[in-house]
Design a protein around this motif. Structure first.
Motif, PDB file in Angstrom:
ATOM      1  N   LEU A  62       0.750  -1.073  -0.130  1.00  0.00           N
ATOM      2  CA  LEU A  62      -0.052   0.330  -0.314  1.00  0.00           C
ATOM      3  C   LEU A  62       0.952   1.315   0.085  1.00  0.00           C
ATOM      4  O   LEU A  62       1.705   1.709   0.785  1.00  0.00           O
ATOM      5  N   SER A  63       0.645   2.252  -0.790  1.00  0.00           N
ATOM      6  CA  SER A  63       1.103   3.052  -0.606  1.00  0.00           C
ATOM      7  C   SER A  63       0.745   4.187   0.084  1.00  0.00           C
ATOM      8  O   SER A  63       1.768   5.059   0.783  1.00  0.00           O
ATOM      9  N   TYR A 132     -11.870  -0.076   9.591  1.00  0.00           N
ATOM     10  CA  TYR A 132     -12.003   0.766   8.330  1.00  0.00           C
ATOM     11  C   TYR A 132     -11.277  -0.838   7.362  1.00  0.00           C
ATOM     12  O   TYR A 132     -12.870  -1.064   6.514  1.00  0.00           O
ATOM     13  N   LEU A 133     -10.626  -1.443   7.772  1.00  0.00           N
ATOM     14  CA  LEU A 133     -10.259  -2.600   6.831  1.00  0.00           C
ATOM     15  C   LEU A 133     -10.529  -4.125   7.182  1.00  0.00           C
ATOM     16  O   LEU A 133     -10.425  -5.337   6.422  1.00  0.00           O
ATOM     17  N   ILE A 171      -8.148 -14.380  -6.062  1.00  0.00           N
ATOM     18  CA  ILE A 171      -7.632 -13.867  -4.799  1.00  0.00           C
ATOM     19  C   ILE A 171      -7.085 -12.207  -4.516  1.00  0.00           C
ATOM     20  O   ILE A 171      -8.046 -11.368  -3.868  1.00  0.00           O
ATOM     21  N   SER A 172      -6.114 -12.561  -5.540  1.00  0.00           N
ATOM     22  CA  SER A 172      -5.397 -10.250  -5.246  1.00  0.00           C
ATOM     23  C   SER A 172      -6.556  -9.820  -6.006  1.00  0.00           C
ATOM     24  O   SER A 172      -6.800  -8.819  -5.798  1.00  0.00           O
ATOM     25  N   ARG A 173      -7.101 -10.533  -7.026  1.00  0.00           N
ATOM     26  CA  ARG A 173      -8.244  -9.328  -7.972  1.00  0.00           C
ATOM     27  C   ARG A 173      -8.635  -8.476  -6.688  1.00  0.00           C
ATOM     28  O   ARG A 173      -9.059  -8.331  -6.579  1.00  0.00           O
ATOM     29  N   LYS A 180      -9.550  -0.860  -3.048  1.00  0.00           N
ATOM     30  CA  LYS A 180      -9.789   0.388  -4.257  1.00  0.00           C
ATOM     31  C   LYS A 180     -10.981   0.539  -3.955  1.00  0.00           C
ATOM     32  O   LYS A 180     -11.011   2.390  -3.761  1.00  0.00           O
ATOM     33  N   ASN A 181     -11.651   0.122  -3.301  1.00  0.00           N
ATOM     34  CA  ASN A 181     -12.949   0.856  -3.102  1.00  0.00           C
ATOM     35  C   ASN A 181     -13.181   1.532  -1.898  1.00  0.00           C
ATOM     36  O   ASN A 181     -13.753   2.141  -1.784  1.00  0.00           O
TER      37      ASN A 181
END
Length: 308
Positions: A62-63, A132-133, A171-173, A180-181
């Motif tokens: 994650l950037s 949040y995640l 799974i990564s998709r 991103k959502n």
């Protein structure tokens, strides 16, 4: 006063969201740590290997994380968890209407509005980010996730290499779409993938349209993992970290009594040497690993008695 206010909010939030942070998260939780996260990761990999399955682990880069938390999405997440309207309003008020400026040598920038993100160093922030995640487990099976703060490791298995690659892609998709959502910025080109097997497996995996080459080693939470679950590379890293610190200690040893030396050695050397030793200091270390570990330990003890 602000810290006290945050503690009160945190106490109420923990009460209303108890058990909703996700069992895969090892940060910010009582009796959990980076070591428990590493041990869980090891246990899941070992179990899959015992069942003669191929195992891949990837770490999504994650950037930014805390900086990109969206207050409006946080409100939705809290609503889905049944958090009371009044507490939602208080947390929304905490996250919004914030300004900042930069001070460099007494010269200040103009005020800028901070529309997204969570305050760094806040007491409430870690809990909010975890919640949040926390919904990630709905996108990826709970037993495939091990997370420490924003470091997430996904364990994927397959009967064959082709099945493994297909599972990783699928799974990564879903993983990337979820992030991103939620407003996170993902960098697939910096994502690390390792295949655990007796023999090294180097192949490409498709992650969010990027072809990622797997590695034979991976650094996870400060520990270097090898494809065969040996720890030679980790001890090499530890040795390289300790060497310059030990060299400096030797130079000032004559100015220290034994107790002073041991205090410094414990905090600066042994803390590195035995970090997460519950994970790797066992039968999997191997004869070579034990020999290297004893050699590092011996060098420190020789410095303690000034036997150079």
């Amino acid at each position: 006063m602000e810290k006290l206010y945050e503690k009160l909010l945190l106490s109420r939030l923990e009460t209303e969201t108890a058990g909703m942070e996700g069992g895969f998260q090892h940060a910010y939780r009582l009796s959990h740590s980076s070591t428990t996260a590493l041990l869980e990761l090891q246990a899941r990999i070992s179990t899959a290997l015992e069942w003669k399955q191929m195992v891949a682990v990837y770490s999504m880069d994650l950037s930014a994380a805390f900086d990109l938390l969206r207050p409006n999405m946080m409100q939705e997440v809290l609503g889905q968890m049944g958090v009371s309207q009044h507490l939602k309003w208080l947390i929304g008020d905490f996250l919004t209407s914030r300004d900042f400026y930069v001070d460099v040598n007494g010269k200040c920038s103009s005020l800028k509005s901070m529309g997204i993100g969570c305050v760094q160093g806040s007491i409430l922030g870690p809990r909010l980010f975890t919640l949040y995640l926390g919904a990630l487990a709905r996108e990826i099976q709970h037993d495939q996730l091990v997370t420490y703060a924003d470091d997430t490791y996904v364990i994927i298995t397959g009967e064959t290499l082709e099945e493994l690659k297909a599972n990783v892609q699928h799974i990564s998709r879903r993983h990337v779409t979820f992030l991103k959502n939620m407003g996170m910025v993902v960098n697939p080109s910096k994502t690390e993938v390792i295949v655990f097997d007796k023999n090294p497996v180097v192949t490409t995996f498709s992650i969010d349209g990027e072809m990622v080459l797997s590695e034979t080693t991976m650094k996870a939470l400060g520990v270097v993992w090898q494809h065969n679950l040996k720890w030679t590379k980790h001890l090499e890293q530890v040795s390289s970290k300790i060497a310059p610190k030990l060299s400096m200690l030797k130079k000032i040893r004559k100015n220290l009594d034994l107790q002073q030396f041991l205090k410094i050695a414990t905090s600066q050397l042994f803390s590195i040497l035995f970090y997460s030793s519950q994970l790797w200091m066992n039968s999997t270390l191997g004869a070579e690993g034990w020999k290297r570990l004893k050699a590092i330990h011996y060098r420190i003890l020789r410095a303690a008695v000034r036997d150079y």
